[in-house]
Design a protein around this motif. Structure first.
Motif, PDB file in Angstrom:
ATOM      1  N   SER B 358       0.813  -1.212   0.000  1.00  0.00           N
ATOM      2  CA  SER B 358       0.000   0.000   0.000  1.00  0.00           C
ATOM      3  C   SER B 358       0.853   1.272   0.000  1.00  0.00           C
ATOM      4  CB  SER B 358      -0.941   0.010   1.205  1.00  0.00           C
ATOM      5  OG  SER B 358      -1.794  -1.113   1.162  1.00  0.00           O
ATOM      6  N   LEU B 359       2.068   1.177   0.556  1.00  0.00           N
ATOM      7  CA  LEU B 359       2.947   2.362   0.527  1.00  0.00           C
ATOM      8  C   LEU B 359       3.364   2.697  -0.905  1.00  0.00           C
ATOM      9  CD1 LEU B 359       5.177   1.824   3.706  1.00  0.00           C
ATOM     10  CD2 LEU B 359       3.498   3.654   3.331  1.00  0.00           C
ATOM     11  N   HIS B 360       3.620   1.667  -1.697  1.00  0.00           N
ATOM     12  CA  HIS B 360       3.929   1.896  -3.121  1.00  0.00           C
ATOM     13  C   HIS B 360       2.766   2.628  -3.793  1.00  0.00           C
ATOM     14  CE1 HIS B 360       7.498  -0.834  -3.580  1.00  0.00           C
ATOM     15  NE2 HIS B 360       6.964  -1.402  -2.498  1.00  0.00           N
ATOM     16  N   VAL B 361       1.565   2.214  -3.442  1.00  0.00           N
ATOM     17  CA  VAL B 361       0.380   2.806  -4.065  1.00  0.00           C
ATOM     18  C   VAL B 361       0.191   4.242  -3.594  1.00  0.00           C
ATOM     19  CG1 VAL B 361      -2.132   2.651  -4.256  1.00  0.00           C
ATOM     20  CG2 VAL B 361      -0.749   0.568  -4.366  1.00  0.00           C
ATOM     21  N   ILE B 362       0.403   4.467  -2.306  1.00  0.00           N
ATOM     22  CA  ILE B 362       0.228   5.830  -1.769  1.00  0.00           C
ATOM     23  C   ILE B 362       1.229   6.803  -2.410  1.00  0.00           C
ATOM     24  CG2 ILE B 362       0.439   7.202   0.346  1.00  0.00           C
ATOM     25  CD1 ILE B 362      -0.885   4.774   1.820  1.00  0.00           C
ATOM     26  N   ILE B 363       2.434   6.319  -2.651  1.00  0.00           N
ATOM     27  CA  ILE B 363       3.423   7.170  -3.343  1.00  0.00           C
ATOM     28  C   ILE B 363       2.887   7.583  -4.717  1.00  0.00           C
ATOM     29  CG2 ILE B 363       5.691   7.150  -4.493  1.00  0.00           C
ATOM     30  CD1 ILE B 363       6.686   5.421  -2.083  1.00  0.00           C
ATOM     31  N   ARG B 364       2.303   6.627  -5.429  1.00  0.00           N
ATOM     32  CA  ARG B 364       1.768   6.947  -6.763  1.00  0.00           C
ATOM     33  C   ARG B 364       0.580   7.903  -6.663  1.00  0.00           C
ATOM     34  NH1 ARG B 364       4.606   2.736  -6.548  1.00  0.00           N
ATOM     35  NH2 ARG B 364       5.574   1.674  -8.328  1.00  0.00           N
TER      36      ARG B 364
END
Lengths: 502, 502
Positions: B358-364
């Motif tokens: 989810s952190l990868h997604v939040i960065i995007r």
């Protein structure tokens, strides 16, 4: 041609492309249905296909299409390709438009009923279940043929659907000659002291190795199953294509016998080679396909029988088979060759050997003529069928399932289709005769596994033209002669005469 | 509703069916392209799909469609299903019609260029090749969103494409909370004395047994891969469907590691179960699919992670795996469970574990907000990306290929899509929380391989509704609450807190 005409041709091609996209799409949906579709999807899939077929019908019969046909009508400065294209679309337009729509809709409904009645009748071995439906299918097809302008010769109108330009008059001649020779040759074989047997070919053949051997053969003879095609398994083998760069075949494996898979792969491979070799330029002309069903069958049967059941072919491939199936090591090439060319009168067309196959077809041709153009009581049909089997093949069905009910075609209203199977044999051997003249070392090439120049010759002389030429024009162009039965008769007499020493 | 309205609804449904047939057809062509199509067919296939998409576009934006929309506009006696249907088609109509056609055509052309520039850029690890194209894709999408009526909050217009009704305002809250908790939990795990390792799971796992194990799991959890679906192999796993009775998934096998295939089968199986369980009644309403991309992802991630990476799940399936792979006999269930739940900060989203994903997604998400609604120099984009990776995950890409260039989405103009991946986690655990209340013996059931009541609960509470409810309405209906991050946060803290003793 003036600029306006040229522009109009381009417009027509753009329009025809849409119809091609739709038929390719429908063909892919069919392919998927036969191979990969999950069972419960059938209802929705039929709706999808129904919708797409309807759209295709609309385009084929639209005002726009009519305007194109009218524009090109009577123009005499058209090039040959455009002429063929325009004639083709006019014919399709007429076929569709001349049947009153309510009648056609009712036909589609009755056809579905007829097909399921046939299934039941065959299961119960009882012609009477199918009889009223057969009568209806005959009546519809007679009427349709009249709508298309065939009155005194209604069966010709049905032949023309599958074999453009073919007539009963012509078929009576070539099939008559063929029948006489076949019956006589078969009698001589039956009286020969040489008895062949193929039971020893039954065994245990892994599907995986059948697949590999099939691929090896197909690769050699020139069907590209990797970059422009593929091979799958389905209940009944078939070929389908979406353009000439996606031509797919299917086969069916029997672990106890490699012949069904191997020979159906070679057969479908022949259809596939034809479609892959149609010229790119024909895309969007409605002519990017085989010249006729008969001409298509000539290619599949050439590869399957003339090539694929020849001694030369097996002198090349047999060691590969012996390698894959060590049980063949004790079997000499000649015994193997005899076994795959075993002749035997039988009741079922699709199981027939190369020699007797055409007799099964001729029986159906004669029956269809009677049903469409003759006067025949529907109750007499099974009896007539059985009499012909007795007369030509010397065998009699024990019941309707192995007699009159064996084939699906009539239940779906397909009259005039059967003759193309035997026509394929005639075209194929007539073309082969020419090929032998122009590629004199053909036998040596086959023996050494060099099939490239043979397929190249067929591509240049037959395949590339697609449907730009009518079958009669094409056979004339390739061989310099009209269609004749003599080459096939000579080929069979040579081959089976030698095998059975008769 | 009066008779006229009822008749009109039936007419609309008949019309919408056509659009469904076309999208199902296009989806099947896509499926075939990804799995079975021979290579050289690509050009003709694109033409076929282009034609069919054009026909679908015509139906979606036709005068007939406009007349339907006008007819139903402002009618306040419609039932809920009709309301949802009418709103859905109005939205699609607006989306299509509000972009001037020449601009959309140019966008499609630029998109194709952008995608191939991205491929080259990624290969060469050089953002500068992709930079001008990214700038163009951003500009187009800003403009489109404005056309659709989103001016001050253009990113909301893009979110709304994939997650109807979702806003930046709401996402800032839930993703903000989630990010804080994740970063803190990750730090605690990194400082934990417990170190996990999953290298020992690498080995030699036959594709055939991976397939069988995957089928065994899918059968148990309720994806019908026989009568209403199928499993194939493709480069990237995906789910596609043509109605609810033909729902197909794909996977990709790695002979050295069973995890990619097994977990992608469970993930796609989750999508598949959702589509198979959509109510039959929604056919032809444009609502026969998941409620949103996020809601879809909630089901795939529920099955893949919450269920498929739980101890209960593996206490049931592990013996079957040990049986298939004897090398696992020396590995205790707890070690296996730890290994499949190994947490590690990494650079590549698609390889991330359940916690860091989810952190990868939040960065995007944060990047997309900046790109669409913020003021950012395109040259600064890679630097901003790398700073966020450093701050949240503690890792820094060595080059653009493992940084800003890793995902295909932006090259195709897909902004607003990424958030749905993390939303899936939030919805999934919030729904799971409710499920646990209503199926109190859930854990025992899972341990004993009884997944039927779990999937049945999801079908009744989530799947059957299709897209008749907006995601915000659906989550409220199922759980009685608005979307919240707290359930996912609690779930992760419980699970990984226990695993890492933090």
């Amino acid at each position: 041609m003036n600029q306006e005409t040229i522009t109009k041709i381009e417009e027509l091609k753009e329009y025809l492309k849409k119809i091609e996209y739709l038929s390719s799409t429908i063909a892919l949906l069919h392919w998927d249905s036969a191979i990969y579709m999950p069972k419960e999807a059938i209802e929705y899939r039929s709706e999808m296909m129904g919708y797409l077929s309807g759209e295709s019908y609309k385009l084929t019969t639209s005002e726009t299409m009519k305007a194109f046909i009218d524009y090109f009508h009577g123009k005499d400065d058209l090039d040959d390709l455009t002429k063929a294209m325009v004639e083709n679309i006019r014919k399709e337009y007429d076929h569709a438009m001349k049947i009153p729509e309510p009648e056609y809709v009712q036909y589609e409904i009755d056809k579905a009923l007829s097909q399921s009645a046939w299934e039941e009748a065959k299961k119960k071995k009882d012609f009477s279940i199918f009889k009223p439906h057969l009568a209806k299918m005959i009546a519809y097809n007679k009427k349709f043929s009249e709508y298309w302008g065939f009155v005194g010769n209604k069966y010709d109108g049905l032949l023309d659907l599958y074999e453009p330009g073919m007539t009963t008059e012509r078929l009576d001649v070539v099939f008559g000659e063929l029948r006489e020779s076949l019956v006589s040759l078969l009698q001589r074989i039956n009286n020969s002291k040489i008895k062949t047997d193929d039971a020893f070919l039954k065994g245990n053949y892994s599907v995986e190795s059948q697949r590999k051997l099939g691929e090896s053969i197909l690769g050699k003879i020139g069907y590209d199953y990797e970059k422009r095609g593929r091979i799958d398994e389905s209940e009944h083998p078939f070929t389908t294509n979406f353009g000439n760069k996606d031509v797919r075949i299917t086969t069916k494996y029997d672990p106890s016998d490699f012949r069904p898979a191997i020979f159906s792969m070679i057969h479908e491979g022949g259809h596939g080679i034809y479609e892959q070799n149609v010229s790119d330029e024909l895309t969007g002309t409605s002519l990017a396909s085989g010249a006729s069903m008969g001409m298509h069958e000539s290619q599949s049967r050439f590869y399957e029988n003339i090539l694929g059941k020849s001694k030369a072919f097996w002198s090349y491939f047999y060691p590969e088979f012996q390698n894959a199936y060590p049980e063949l090591n004790g079997v000499e090439l000649m015994s193997f060759y005899r076994a795959i060319n075993c002749v035997e009168s039988s009741l079922i067309r699709i199981d027939a050997d190369e020699l007797t196959y055409s007799l099964h077809v001729i029986i159906r041709y004669e029956m269809e003529k009677l049903l469409i153009d003759g006067e025949v009581d529907i109750d007499d049909v099974p009896r007539l069928w059985n009499e012909k089997y007795k007369e030509y093949l010397g065998v009699t069905p024990e019941n309707d399932a192995e007699g009159i009910l064996q084939d699906v075609h009539w239940s779906g209203g397909d009259f005039g289709y059967f003759p193309t199977y035997a026509l394929g044999n005639l075209y194929g051997s007539q073309i082969f005769n020419k090929l032998k003249e122009e590629v004199p070392d053909w036998n040596q090439k086959i023996c050494s596994g060099d099939f490239a120049s043979i397929t190249k010759w067929l591509k240049e002389n037959v395949h590339q033209y697609g449907a730009t030429l009518k079958p009669a024009e094409l056979i004339k162009k390739v061989t310099g002669e009209e269609l004749s039965a003599k080459y096939f008769i000579a080929y069979l007499n040579d081959k089976f005469g030698a095998l059975y020493e008769v």
